[in-house]
Design a protein around this motif. Structure first.
Motif, PDB file in Angstrom:
ATOM      1  N   HIS A 135      52.804  24.007 -12.237  1.00 49.41           N
ATOM      2  CA  HIS A 135      52.308  24.770 -13.376  1.00 49.41           C
ATOM      3  C   HIS A 135      53.437  25.504 -14.105  1.00 49.41           C
ATOM      4  O   HIS A 135      53.355  25.723 -15.309  1.00 49.41           O
ATOM      5  N   LEU A 136      54.501  25.857 -13.391  1.00 50.61           N
ATOM      6  CA  LEU A 136      55.651  26.483 -14.049  1.00 50.61           C
ATOM      7  C   LEU A 136      56.314  25.498 -15.005  1.00 50.61           C
ATOM      8  O   LEU A 136      56.791  25.887 -16.073  1.00 50.61           O
ATOM      9  N   ARG A 137      56.344  24.226 -14.642  1.00 53.51           N
ATOM     10  CA  ARG A 137      56.938  23.209 -15.536  1.00 53.51           C
ATOM     11  C   ARG A 137      56.201  23.171 -16.869  1.00 53.51           C
ATOM     12  O   ARG A 137      56.799  22.934 -17.912  1.00 53.51           O
ATOM     13  N   ASP A 138      54.892  23.401 -16.841  1.00 56.41           N
ATOM     14  CA  ASP A 138      54.101  23.406 -18.081  1.00 56.41           C
ATOM     15  C   ASP A 138      54.514  24.558 -18.999  1.00 56.41           C
ATOM     16  O   ASP A 138      54.282  24.509 -20.203  1.00 56.41           O
ATOM     17  N   CYS A 139      55.084  25.603 -18.430  1.00 53.14           N
ATOM     18  CA  CYS A 139      55.481  26.788 -19.207  1.00 53.14           C
ATOM     19  C   CYS A 139      56.895  26.687 -19.764  1.00 53.14           C
ATOM     20  O   CYS A 139      57.280  27.496 -20.605  1.00 53.14           O
ATOM     21  N   ALA A 140      57.669  25.724 -19.301  1.00 58.45           N
ATOM     22  CA  ALA A 140      59.069  25.621 -19.706  1.00 58.45           C
ATOM     23  C   ALA A 140      59.179  25.270 -21.188  1.00 58.45           C
ATOM     24  O   ALA A 140      58.401  24.472 -21.718  1.00 58.45           O
ATOM     25  N   LEU A 141      60.137  25.896 -21.847  1.00 62.97           N
ATOM     26  CA  LEU A 141      60.395  25.611 -23.253  1.00 62.97           C
ATOM     27  C   LEU A 141      61.481  24.553 -23.353  1.00 62.97           C
ATOM     28  O   LEU A 141      62.444  24.563 -22.583  1.00 62.97           O
ATOM     29  N   GLY A 142      61.316  23.663 -24.306  1.00 63.83           N
ATOM     30  CA  GLY A 142      62.332  22.645 -24.536  1.00 63.83           C
ATOM     31  C   GLY A 142      63.543  23.244 -25.224  1.00 63.83           C
ATOM     32  O   GLY A 142      63.479  24.315 -25.827  1.00 63.83           O
ATOM     33  N   LEU A 143      64.659  22.578 -25.134  1.00 62.18           N
ATOM     34  CA  LEU A 143      65.893  23.050 -25.755  1.00 62.18           C
ATOM     35  C   LEU A 143      66.204  22.301 -27.045  1.00 62.18           C
ATOM     36  O   LEU A 143      67.291  22.458 -27.608  1.00 62.18           O
TER      37      LEU A 143
END
Length: 155
Positions: A135-143
């Motif tokens: 679920h943390l991966r779903d929160c990651a912002l792209g660069l």
């Protein structure tokens, strides 16, 4: 936990949590119930004590709180070679942390996890959110769109 806390007919365990003083009813799963029965019939020393889990050496009295459980779990972890590096948490804390992480992984709501762990403050449960990598991966912002040149990194 006392023998009277196990409600065999309703497959539940009813206890008063030490941390909060609140009543808690949890399901008694078949595997857990079977393990308790096995212990009561074949592992528990003969005693009139009302507690389920007793010391394995005389005098056969209840385990003396958190430190007893800590030492039992830590001992088995050592035998298995689990978490033996200095500074790593050992014992029952690891069991609680693992249980919370697994409940999060199956999307158990935080208030239920908090209640099971005996947290009176829901923020105490927030520490376990960092264990839910999926679920943390779903929160990651792209660069994308944030280009940095090597010189900027070295400043």
């Amino acid at each position: 936990m006392k023998l009277k806390n196990i409600k065999w007919r309703t497959n539940t365990i009813k206890i008063i949590q030490q941390k909060t003083g609140r009543a808690l009813t949890i399901p008694l799963l078949a595997d857990t119930g079977n393990s308790i029965v096995e212990y009561l019939l074949h592992g528990r020393p003969e005693s009139q004590e009302p507690y389920v889990f007793l010391r394995s050496k005389a005098p056969y009295i209840k385990l003396s709180g958190h430190s007893s459980i800590y030492h039992i779990v830590s001992g088995y972890m050592a035998k298995a070679g689990i978490r033996q590096t200095s500074g790593e948490r050992k014992g029952s804390h690891c069991c609680r942390h693992t249980a919370a992480a697994r409940l999060l992984a199956v999307e158990m709501p935080l208030p239920i996890i908090s209640s099971l762990l005996g947290h009176s403050n829901k923020n105490s449960t927030m520490v376990y959110l960092s264990t839910d990598l999926e679920h943390l991966r779903d929160c990651a912002l792209g660069l994308d769109g944030i280009e940095v040149v090597k010189e900027e990194l070295l400043q």
